[in-house]
Write a protein that holds these residues in place. Structure first.
Motif, PDB file in Angstrom:
ATOM      1  N   THR A 189       0.850  -1.204   0.000  1.00 47.05           N
ATOM      2  CA  THR A 189       0.000   0.000   0.000  1.00 47.05           C
ATOM      3  C   THR A 189       0.880   1.247   0.000  1.00 47.05           C
ATOM      4  O   THR A 189       0.672   2.181  -0.787  1.00 47.05           O
ATOM      5  CB  THR A 189      -0.893   0.029   1.265  1.00 47.05           C
ATOM      6  OG1 THR A 189      -1.537  -1.224   1.389  1.00 47.05           O
ATOM      7  CG2 THR A 189      -1.908   1.143   1.183  1.00 47.05           C
ATOM      8  N   PHE A 191       3.920   1.445  -0.927  1.00 48.38           N
ATOM      9  CA  PHE A 191       4.680   1.529  -2.171  1.00 48.38           C
ATOM     10  C   PHE A 191       3.840   2.226  -3.258  1.00 48.38           C
ATOM     11  O   PHE A 191       4.347   3.070  -4.011  1.00 48.38           O
ATOM     12  CB  PHE A 191       5.114   0.135  -2.622  1.00 48.38           C
ATOM     13  CG  PHE A 191       5.931   0.164  -3.884  1.00 48.38           C
ATOM     14  CD1 PHE A 191       7.106   0.896  -3.934  1.00 48.38           C
ATOM     15  CD2 PHE A 191       5.521  -0.521  -5.023  1.00 48.38           C
ATOM     16  CE1 PHE A 191       7.870   0.949  -5.091  1.00 48.38           C
ATOM     17  CE2 PHE A 191       6.275  -0.470  -6.194  1.00 48.38           C
ATOM     18  CZ  PHE A 191       7.446   0.255  -6.225  1.00 48.38           C
ATOM     19  N   SER A 192       2.546   1.887  -3.313  1.00 49.78           N
ATOM     20  CA  SER A 192       1.671   2.537  -4.299  1.00 49.78           C
ATOM     21  C   SER A 192       1.573   4.037  -4.040  1.00 49.78           C
ATOM     22  O   SER A 192       1.572   4.849  -4.958  1.00 49.78           O
ATOM     23  CB  SER A 192       0.276   1.939  -4.251  1.00 49.78           C
ATOM     24  OG  SER A 192       0.342   0.594  -4.630  1.00 49.78           O
ATOM     25  N   LYS A 193       1.503   4.389  -2.777  1.00 51.57           N
ATOM     26  CA  LYS A 193       1.461   5.819  -2.425  1.00 51.57           C
ATOM     27  C   LYS A 193       2.717   6.525  -2.937  1.00 51.57           C
ATOM     28  O   LYS A 193       2.651   7.619  -3.490  1.00 51.57           O
ATOM     29  CB  LYS A 193       1.402   5.994  -0.898  1.00 51.57           C
ATOM     30  CG  LYS A 193       0.040   5.759  -0.292  1.00 51.57           C
ATOM     31  CD  LYS A 193       0.099   6.120   1.190  1.00 51.57           C
ATOM     32  CE  LYS A 193      -1.035   5.502   1.976  1.00 51.57           C
ATOM     33  NZ  LYS A 193      -2.352   6.034   1.649  1.00 51.57           N
ATOM     34  N   ALA A 195       4.677   5.555  -5.406  1.00 55.56           N
ATOM     35  CA  ALA A 195       4.685   5.594  -6.870  1.00 55.56           C
ATOM     36  C   ALA A 195       3.779   6.698  -7.391  1.00 55.56           C
ATOM     37  O   ALA A 195       4.059   7.318  -8.417  1.00 55.56           O
ATOM     38  CB  ALA A 195       4.255   4.234  -7.419  1.00 55.56           C
ATOM     39  N   GLN A 196       2.670   6.944  -6.690  1.00 57.80           N
ATOM     40  CA  GLN A 196       1.716   7.965  -7.160  1.00 57.80           C
ATOM     41  C   GLN A 196       2.084   9.367  -6.714  1.00 57.80           C
ATOM     42  O   GLN A 196       1.505  10.350  -7.164  1.00 57.80           O
ATOM     43  CB  GLN A 196       0.309   7.622  -6.644  1.00 57.80           C
ATOM     44  CG  GLN A 196      -0.335   6.475  -7.422  1.00 57.80           C
ATOM     45  CD  GLN A 196      -1.386   5.764  -6.598  1.00 57.80           C
ATOM     46  OE1 GLN A 196      -1.960   6.350  -5.677  1.00 57.80           O
ATOM     47  NE2 GLN A 196      -1.628   4.508  -6.916  1.00 57.80           N
ATOM     48  N   ILE A 224       4.467  -6.229  -9.575  1.00 57.01           N
ATOM     49  CA  ILE A 224       4.203  -5.076  -8.703  1.00 57.01           C
ATOM     50  C   ILE A 224       4.816  -3.807  -9.315  1.00 57.01           C
ATOM     51  O   ILE A 224       4.195  -2.746  -9.343  1.00 57.01           O
ATOM     52  CB  ILE A 224       4.790  -5.317  -7.292  1.00 57.01           C
ATOM     53  CG1 ILE A 224       4.103  -6.519  -6.634  1.00 57.01           C
ATOM     54  CG2 ILE A 224       4.662  -4.073  -6.421  1.00 57.01           C
ATOM     55  CD1 ILE A 224       4.790  -7.013  -5.377  1.00 57.01           C
ATOM     56  N   GLU A 227       2.697  -2.679 -12.286  1.00 57.63           N
ATOM     57  CA  GLU A 227       1.419  -2.104 -11.834  1.00 57.63           C
ATOM     58  C   GLU A 227       1.596  -0.672 -11.337  1.00 57.63           C
ATOM     59  O   GLU A 227       0.691   0.154 -11.412  1.00 57.63           O
ATOM     60  CB  GLU A 227       0.832  -2.958 -10.692  1.00 57.63           C
ATOM     61  CG  GLU A 227       0.125  -4.222 -11.163  1.00 57.63           C
ATOM     62  CD  GLU A 227      -0.152  -5.186 -10.023  1.00 57.63           C
ATOM     63  OE1 GLU A 227      -0.609  -6.303 -10.331  1.00 57.63           O
ATOM     64  OE2 GLU A 227       0.108  -4.844  -8.846  1.00 57.63           O
ATOM     65  N   ASN A 228       2.785  -0.412 -10.812  1.00 59.01           N
ATOM     66  CA  ASN A 228       3.025   0.918 -10.259  1.00 59.01           C
ATOM     67  C   ASN A 228       3.819   1.822 -11.220  1.00 59.01           C
ATOM     68  O   ASN A 228       4.298   2.885 -10.820  1.00 59.01           O
ATOM     69  CB  ASN A 228       3.757   0.808  -8.915  1.00 59.01           C
ATOM     70  CG  ASN A 228       2.819   0.324  -7.817  1.00 59.01           C
ATOM     71  OD1 ASN A 228       2.022   1.098  -7.301  1.00 59.01           O
ATOM     72  ND2 ASN A 228       2.889  -0.959  -7.490  1.00 59.01           N
TER      73      ASN A 228
END
Lengths: 280, 636
Positions: A189, A191-193, A195-196, A224, A227-228
């Motif tokens: 989670t 990591f996605s933050k 990346a964004q 992963i 996806e990011n």
């Protein structure tokens, strides 16, 4: 506020862009089976003994205490070592004093900066944020993290540092739990933050023989990354010297894998998926 | 690497080149091997040496050839009126004729080696006309000079004085690859015969080579040939020549990167010299700017002027820790404050400087008529290089153990005067008993500020010591037509004089080694490399410019890929920008060295930097091996 620092490496080569100093904060929520910085795991200060130059006089052992079968050195042990090989690992420092120490080399760090590492630096998040605030506008700052922390903490971290080195170890949750002691759910989670967020960052993957260097795990990690929207990663092959520091702490290194195996660099999978990489 | 170079390298490694020392074997190699004509087959190592440590003018000799040199010499002798001069000229002539005779004989024995034989049709009688002939000529000169007991002769600015031969070859259609092969074969050949000519330790042979540098307008002189030398050194991975790179604020990053790739080989070079500091420093000592701009290093790191200089840059060593220690024993009890103690140290430094200067006042080496032929002015003046023939005959004084001395005083300041945790009597008693029964006090001393941590408490004291030392030495007459120069080197004295020094107040035990040259004390855990380079560049190094490098060990894992190489290159650049004068960077792996001590047979090719030179680890005496190991005790 005080934080516990276990090492300051002034000229640290593999922890971010340019000439940087790395600050190692003590304490880590993970217990990776391959950890090569075991002195960073516990949050409290402890006494360590460097094996280099030891003449085997036994003074330190004679002044040590036995706790649960472990030899625990005492302050007397430090005093009694004729070679001065024992020291307290983990110094409690005021954030202001730490910043001052870092900034003393500011001129030399102008094309690089400072990286907070660990342990897991976000385990001492308030202290870390105080330090980062103290360095703001004066030095380029980076955080090297395993990503295991509350989402609120991570969001604050994103606002506080210029650069991130983010570890991705195992893609499968159960495997992650087995080898590091925690699940990777919050890590992914966070990591996605990252990346964004638009922040500069680099992903780092430790290559542990038969654990993380397998085709299966690599496929998972690559998925992963894709996806990011990540197209570059740094690979850190396992080094057999990893166990060296456990002895210093009076502990035994018991890796949960065969460390004699050759590390597999999963080049084909990265190439096939169009993800560039560098082996550090 | 060409097939020929590969074959030559193999012959060097397995010592099979030595078969060419006998006359019976046809020599298929490019350059002469010793005993094959020169040492007259005596087959024994050459013991002892007369003077040396200068940079001969090979360029003049190999351009003119022996015949023209002989003509110049005989004319000079005929024109001379002074009998003594005439006589000295005749001695030079005798030496030269002996060289010519031996060469003529030698040429006959290598008839089957067409390339070498062809070159010998020209050289040494005539001047060299190609790059290869120039190399052969230099090789011949090296042998003659060594047999004549001239030791520690470097190659000077090889990339500059060989450039015209390189250019000429190129004009005549010789390709870069061909010249490179000739150069590599030459580099291999200067590693021959190391068994015959040993220094203090094997490898200590003075074969330094200086590349790069800047001219008087500040233009870089790093040329195609400098590049080739760097490449050859990288590819061959041999002890000789020991590369010294002249750098400055305008040195481009890519040169530092190439140099760091060479550091990665673990040979302990290149050593860096900073033109921005060395040139003005030498000018302050009275060297003409033109000459200062042309500086090279002697066998290790002493800055000398090539061609025209006959400096004696390592004639004495100032033993800093001993001077400080003696002062403590004699004066500490009388001092009420640290400043009073420091004033006593100042007096002791001045006294010791006076003593050193008087001890060799008017000294000159034995006459060296053959080597004098290679030093400008000697033929014209018919004078020996050490006795008025050369333009410069200055003396250099090493400054050994500066960091140990500064650390000792910093510990006394803190423990005895500032915090008063140790009494004067306790300290003196602890020193006298070599810390037996005082291990706690010793740990207290060891935890005091140390030079190398960018900590003003220790660094200021070091700066003070250097300032008093250089003021007590620099520009004072040496009674031999020159002046004194203070430096920061130690040569072998970090082991030898240290062995005679009792326990010191920095916590060092009796006879333990000092730091090598200008480096943090052994066993001091510094904050890191950034602090070290700042500590060791605080002082105005133009003031203490006899030479003596900051020596840093980097764990070889740092240099494992291009990221590490690039950043280490940046670190060197920072050191130069900060005003450091000289840097020796060693890539090292402690575990490997320890293993090599236990299992030498596994490491026949392991090379380490010792002090101003590199040697095979297996060939070093144990105390030098141990020092190298201890220098990296605190690495990664």
């Amino acid at each position: 506020m005080q934080g516990c620092v276990f090492s300051i490496e002034e000229f640290s080569v593999y922890d971010g862009p340019g000439i940087r100093s790395s600050i190692f904060l003590k304490g880590c929520p993970l217990r990776c089976s391959w950890c090569h910085n075991p002195e960073g795991q516990r949050s409290t200060a402890e006494i360590v003994r460097s094996p280099n130059g030891c003449i085997g006089c036994g003074n330190c052992i004679n002044s040590a205490e036995k706790k649960n079968g472990e030899t625990v050195f005492t302050l007397e042990s430090i005093k009694n070592c004729p070679k001065g090989l024992l020291r307290v690992c983990g110094e409690w420092m005021e954030s202001g004093a730490l910043c001052e120490k870092i900034l003393k080399n500011r001129k030399l760090l102008k094309n690089g900066g400072v990286t907070f590492s660990g342990g897991e630096p976000l385990m001492q998040s308030s202290f870390l944020f105080e330090c980062l605030a103290g360095l703001k506008g004066q030095l380029h700052t980076a955080i090297q993290t395993c990503g295991f922390c509350g989402e609120d903490v991570f969001e604050k971290a994103l606002l506080s540092a210029d650069f991130f080195l983010f570890d991705l170890k195992l893609a499968d949750g159960a495997q992650h739990k087995r080898y590091t002691g925690v699940s990777n759910e919050v890590i992914l989670t966070n990591f996605s933050k990252l990346a964004q967020s638009g922040k500069d960052f680099v992903v780092r993957i430790p290559l542990i023989p038969t654990v993380t260097d397998t085709a299966e795990n690599t496929e998972g990690i690559v998925k992963i990354l894709k996806e990011n929207g990540v197209s570059y990663a740094e690979l850190l092959p396992y080094n057999k010297m990893a166990g060296g520091k456990y002895k210093m702490l009076g502990r035994e290194y018991r890796p949960d894998f065969d460390e004699g195996m050759t590390v597999n660099i999963p080049k084909e999978i990265f190439d096939k998926n169009g993800i560039a990489f560098k082996v550090l | 690497m060409t097939k020929l170079v590969e074959a030559l390298l193999k012959q060097l490694k397995d010592n099979s080149y030595r078969q060419y020392r006998t006359k019976e074997t046809e020599s298929p190699i490019l350059y002469p091997v010793d005993l094959f004509g020169f040492n007259m087959g005596c087959g024994k190592p050459l013991k002892g040496a007369d003077g040396g440590n200068v940079s001969p003018n090979y360029k003049r000799i190999i351009t003119m050839g022996f015949d023209a040199t002989r003509k110049e010499l005989t004319e000079s002798i005929s024109a001379a009126e002074d009998e003594a001069k005439k006589e000295y000229g005749m001695r030079m002539l005798e030496k030269l004729d002996e060289c010519i005779r031996v060469c003529d004989e030698y040429r006959e024995t290598v008839r089957s080696n067409r390339r070498l034989c062809n070159a010998l049709q020209n050289v040494p009688h005539k001047g060299a006309s190609t790059f290869y002939e120039a190399c052969v000529f230099i090789k011949l000169c090296i042998y003659f000079l060594r047999i004549d007991k001239a030791a520690h002769l470097g190659f000077g600015r090889f990339d500059q004085y060989m450039y015209s031969f390189y250019e000429n070859d190129k004009k005549n259609g010789v390709t870069d690859e061909e010249i490179f092969e000739t150069l590599e074969a030459f580099f291999i050949s200067i590693n021959y015969d190391s068994d015959l000519y040993t220094g203090v330790q094997q490898g200590d042979n003075g074969q330094s080579m200086v590349l790069g540098g800047f001219d008087k307008e500040g233009n870089s002189m790093y040329n195609e040939l400098s590049e080739m030398c760097m490449r050859a050194s990288l590819e061959l991975n041999l002890i000789d020549p020991k590369i010294n790179l002249r750098v400055g604020k305008n040195t481009p990053d890519e040169i530092y990167v190439k140099a760091t790739q060479l550091t990665k080989q673990g040979l302990g070079f290149p050593q860096y010299c900073n033109d921005d500091v060395v040139v003005p420093g030498l000018v302050k000592l009275g060297y003409e700017r033109e000459d200062a701009l042309n500086y090279v290093v002697a066998a290790c790191w002493e800055y000398i002027i090539p061609n025209s200089g006959a400096d004696f840059p390592n004639i004495r060593t100032f033993n800093f820790p001993l001077v400080v220690n003696n002062t403590l024993h004699q004066k500490l009890n009388l001092c009420e404050s640290f400043d009073e103690l420091l004033a006593e140290v100042d007096s002791a430094i001045k006294c010791e400087s006076d003593r050193l200067i008087q001890s060799v006042y008017g000294y000159a080496e034995k006459n060296q008529p053959l080597l004098s032929l290679f030093i400008d002015g000697c033929i014209q003046k018919l004078a020996d290089m050490w006795r008025g023939g050369a333009k410069y005959t200055n003396f250099g004084c090493h400054g050994a153990g500066i960091s140990n001395a500064a650390d000792a005083l910093a510990a006394v300041k803190r423990c005895v005067f500032d915090e008063q945790t140790v009494t004067k009597a306790e300290l003196l008693q602890a020193l006298e008993s070599n810390f037996e029964g005082f291990s706690e006090l010793r740990n207290t001393l060891r935890s005091c500020p140390k030079m190398g941590n960018n900590d003003a408490e220790a660094d200021d004291i070091a700066m003070h010591l250097m300032s008093v030392f250089s003021k007590s030495m620099n520009n004072r007459s040496n009674g031999s037509g020159g002046v004194w120069r203070a430096g920061t080197g130690s040569a072998m004295e970090y082991i030898f004089t240290a062995a005679k020094c009792p326990a010191t107040a920095d916590g060092r035990k009796a006879s333990e080694p000092y730091s090598s040259s200008f480096s943090p004390s052994l066993d001091v855990k510094t904050n890191g490399l950034l602090s070290v380079i700042q500590s060791f560049t605080k002082y105005d190094m133009t003031d203490i410019i006899n030479g003596g490098p900051l020596t840093l060990e980097i764990h070889d894992s740092v240099l494992r890929n291009d990221i590490g190489i690039e950043k280490t290159a940046q670190l060197v650049k920072l050191y130069v920008e900060l005003g450091g004068h000289q840097l020796q960077l060693n890539s090292i792996n402690r575990e490997r060295l320890l293993d090599a001590q236990k299992n030498p047979e596994k490491y026949p090719n392991l090379i380490v930097r010792v002090w101003g030179w590199s040697g095979y680890f297996n060939e070093l005496d144990i105390e030098f091996q141990n020092h190298v190991i201890r220098r990296c005790e605190y690495l990664g």
